[in-house]
Design a protein around this motif. Structure first.
Motif, PDB file in Angstrom:
ATOM      1  N   VAL A 241       0.904  -1.040  -0.264  1.00 33.76           N
ATOM      2  CA  VAL A 241      -0.085  -0.291  -0.068  1.00 33.76           C
ATOM      3  C   VAL A 241       0.826   1.077   0.178  1.00 33.76           C
ATOM      4  CG1 VAL A 241      -1.649   0.860   1.760  1.00 33.76           C
ATOM      5  CG2 VAL A 241      -1.732  -1.021   1.178  1.00 33.76           C
ATOM      6  N   PRO A 242       0.635   2.093  -0.684  1.00 32.60           N
ATOM      7  CA  PRO A 242       1.830   3.481  -1.074  1.00 32.60           C
ATOM      8  C   PRO A 242       1.330   4.411   0.843  1.00 32.60           C
ATOM      9  CG  PRO A 242       0.351   3.387  -2.659  1.00 32.60           C
ATOM     10  CD  PRO A 242      -0.222   2.336  -1.734  1.00 32.60           C
ATOM     11  N   LYS A 243       2.842   4.502   1.050  1.00 33.66           N
ATOM     12  CA  LYS A 243       2.390   4.830   2.324  1.00 33.66           C
ATOM     13  C   LYS A 243       2.285   6.389   2.558  1.00 33.66           C
ATOM     14  CE  LYS A 243       7.504   2.234   3.183  1.00 33.66           C
ATOM     15  NZ  LYS A 243       8.925   3.112   2.882  1.00 33.66           N
ATOM     16  N   GLU A 244       2.382   7.081   1.351  1.00 33.23           N
ATOM     17  CA  GLU A 244       0.923   8.762   1.859  1.00 33.23           C
ATOM     18  C   GLU A 244      -0.310   7.786   2.181  1.00 33.23           C
ATOM     19  OE1 GLU A 244       1.583   8.281  -2.908  1.00 33.23           O
ATOM     20  OE2 GLU A 244       3.377   6.916  -1.337  1.00 33.23           O
ATOM     21  N   TRP A 245      -0.602   6.934   1.715  1.00 33.81           N
ATOM     22  CA  TRP A 245      -1.682   6.826   2.567  1.00 33.81           C
ATOM     23  C   TRP A 245      -1.918   6.381   3.645  1.00 33.81           C
ATOM     24  CZ3 TRP A 245      -4.063   2.891  -2.223  1.00 33.81           C
ATOM     25  CH2 TRP A 245      -3.944   3.494  -3.364  1.00 33.81           C
ATOM     26  N   ILE A 246      -0.832   5.222   4.160  1.00 32.53           N
ATOM     27  CA  ILE A 246      -0.694   5.754   5.597  1.00 32.53           C
ATOM     28  C   ILE A 246      -0.467   6.418   6.352  1.00 32.53           C
ATOM     29  CG2 ILE A 246       0.044   3.685   6.999  1.00 32.53           C
ATOM     30  CD1 ILE A 246      -0.698   2.288   5.354  1.00 32.53           C
ATOM     31  N   ASN A 247      -0.096   6.904   5.867  1.00 25.04           N
ATOM     32  CA  ASN A 247       0.576   8.442   6.386  1.00 25.04           C
ATOM     33  C   ASN A 247      -0.092   9.591   6.908  1.00 25.04           C
ATOM     34  OD1 ASN A 247       3.090   7.065   6.836  1.00 25.04           O
ATOM     35  ND2 ASN A 247       4.230   8.182   4.787  1.00 25.04           N
ATOM     36  N   ALA A 248      -0.979   9.286   5.756  1.00 24.28           N
ATOM     37  CA  ALA A 248      -2.531  10.437   6.113  1.00 24.28           C
ATOM     38  C   ALA A 248      -3.346   9.437   6.685  1.00 24.28           C
ATOM     39  CB  ALA A 248      -2.661  10.984   4.429  1.00 24.28           C
ATOM     40  N   ILE A 249      -3.722   8.312   7.315  1.00 25.79           N
ATOM     41  CA  ILE A 249      -4.938   8.695   8.108  1.00 25.79           C
ATOM     42  C   ILE A 249      -4.490   9.183   9.389  1.00 25.79           C
ATOM     43  CG2 ILE A 249      -5.389   6.335   9.401  1.00 25.79           C
ATOM     44  CD1 ILE A 249      -4.219   4.447   7.860  1.00 25.79           C
ATOM     45  N   ALA A 250      -5.935   9.813   9.693  1.00 25.48           N
ATOM     46  CA  ALA A 250      -6.115  10.172  10.979  1.00 25.48           C
ATOM     47  C   ALA A 250      -5.385   9.803  12.218  1.00 25.48           C
ATOM     48  CB  ALA A 250      -7.850  10.807  10.851  1.00 25.48           C
ATOM     49  N   ARG A 251      -5.241  10.356  12.720  1.00 24.93           N
ATOM     50  CA  ARG A 251      -4.624   9.703  14.173  1.00 24.93           C
ATOM     51  C   ARG A 251      -3.891   8.598  14.310  1.00 24.93           C
ATOM     52  NH1 ARG A 251      -9.559   9.650  18.802  1.00 24.93           N
ATOM     53  NH2 ARG A 251      -7.340   9.329  19.664  1.00 24.93           N
ATOM     54  N   LYS A 252      -2.844   8.355  13.274  1.00 26.40           N
ATOM     55  CA  LYS A 252      -2.186   7.145  12.582  1.00 26.40           C
ATOM     56  C   LYS A 252      -2.127   6.443  13.691  1.00 26.40           C
ATOM     57  CE  LYS A 252       1.473   5.457  10.425  1.00 26.40           C
ATOM     58  NZ  LYS A 252       2.770   6.391   9.892  1.00 26.40           N
ATOM     59  N   ASN A 253      -1.104   7.527  14.452  1.00 28.37           N
ATOM     60  CA  ASN A 253      -0.412   6.977  16.054  1.00 28.37           C
ATOM     61  C   ASN A 253      -1.085   6.546  17.380  1.00 28.37           C
ATOM     62  OD1 ASN A 253       2.573   7.627  14.667  1.00 28.37           O
ATOM     63  ND2 ASN A 253       2.329   9.756  15.757  1.00 28.37           N
ATOM     64  N   ASP A 254      -2.404   7.009  16.936  1.00 30.13           N
ATOM     65  CA  ASP A 254      -2.816   6.773  18.080  1.00 30.13           C
ATOM     66  C   ASP A 254      -3.730   5.022  17.423  1.00 30.13           C
ATOM     67  OD1 ASP A 254      -3.107   8.352  19.777  1.00 30.13           O
ATOM     68  OD2 ASP A 254      -4.447   9.643  19.287  1.00 30.13           O
TER      69      ASP A 254
END
Length: 316
Positions: free
Chosen positions: A287-300
């Motif tokens: 999956v493109p990393k930019e999609w993963i990084n755009a997920i709201a509250r990814k770190n949570d």
């Protein structure tokens, strides 16, 4: 991107939800003319890129509760906390909620016991419990099938108490448990059919009419239906059917999720149901990393994944 199975499940469902949110309620014809093939923003709910909906919010509420001792009141409290814009909103507000879920949470806030809050009429069979149920598979997988069913019924009934919604959740989680046993998707599907059919035959939990409603999932291979025979609105049985159809007709995460989204109608929910299994089964390495990084509250989400993985023995 290296993830363990919990991370890829949780990120997978949130990403699928976020990919679908901008085009939720678009018709199939509209999406045929302009299919979703990338991450969009704004659209139906005017939300920024990477925003997930109530589907993911309530899933994460359930997962957070399951990090502790199973307690139906605690799960309902988590849902209520989200409803009051405190817990697991992507940006601090609730922008989408189903009518049956809305009524159920209000009943709970007024003091109704959680398992009596869910709608129990035939018209209360939206997909609101199916969309959030996936984390429960990790808690129940080693119990007897009878105990699994009873727990699923409790958790579904917080918002959706009709037996049709309960059986839909049961079918989906039995399939996930087969995936967790490292079966291929088609094998997991066939094993689920056998287990669920045997259970329904030997446990008189509902009428034959209700069982017949699931014939397309339980008696046949839904994979071979044509797209025009698959509905993708908010009715729980349609969401279940559409999700299996997408999973059985694709071979990677992105293909499965976009097939779900481009069916149209309540497509963010179909995508969420598909995304949890696809993330679990395929992982997110492609999956493109930019999609993963755009997920709201990814770190949570990653922190919750870590806590959940530790609780259920899925740490890297």
């Amino acid at each position: 991107m290296k993830t363990n199975i919990i991370e890829s499940t949780f990120l997978g469902l949130a990403l699928a939800d976020a990919l679908g949110v901008p085009v939720e309620f678009k018709s199939r014809q509209e999406l045929l003319n302009n299919p979703v093939i990338d991450m969009r923003e704004y659209g139906t709910h005017h939300q920024p890129k990477g925003t997930w909906s109530d589907d993911s919010s309530l899933t994460f509420c359930l997962a957070e509760s399951l990090c502790k001792k199973f307690n139906i009141n605690n799960i309902a409290n988590k849902f209520s906390s989200w409803y009051r814009e405190i817990n697991w909103t992507p940006h601090g507000s609730v922008f989408d909620i189903g009518n049956t879920t809305n009524k159920a949470i209000n009943l709970y806030l007024k003091g109704t016991p959680p398992t009596l809050c869910g709608g129990n009429s035939e018209y209360d069979n939206g997909n609101g419990s199916l969309m959030r149920i996936s984390p429960l598979a990790f808690y129940i997988k080693d119990f007897s099938i009878e105990k699994r069913f009873d727990i699923i019924k409790e958790v579904s009934s917080i918002t959706h108490a009709h037996i049709r919604s309960v059986i839909s959740c049961f079918i989906y989680l039995e399939f996930i448990i087969e995936i967790l046993d490292k079966n291929e998707i088609i094998v997991a599907y066939k094993n689920m059919q056998k287990k669920v059919n045997d259970f329904l035959l030997n446990n008189p939990i509902c009428s034959q009419h209700e069982i017949t409603i699931f014939n397309r999932v339980l008696e046949n291979n839904i994979q071979y239906l044509k797209e025009e025979d698959i509905s993708s609105g908010g009715y729980v049985v349609h969401t279940l059917e559409a999700s299996f159809w997408c999973l059985l007709n694709t071979s990677d995460y992105t293909e499965a999720v976009f097939k779900a989204i481009n069916l149209g109608e309540d497509n963010d929910t179909t995508a969420t149901v598909v995304g949890a299994v696809s993330g679990m089964y395929y992982g997110l390495n492609d999956v493109p990393k930019e999609w993963i990084n755009a997920i709201a509250r990814k770190n949570d989400i990653l922190l919750l994944s870590k806590q959940f993985a530790k609780k259920y023995g899925y740490e890297n």
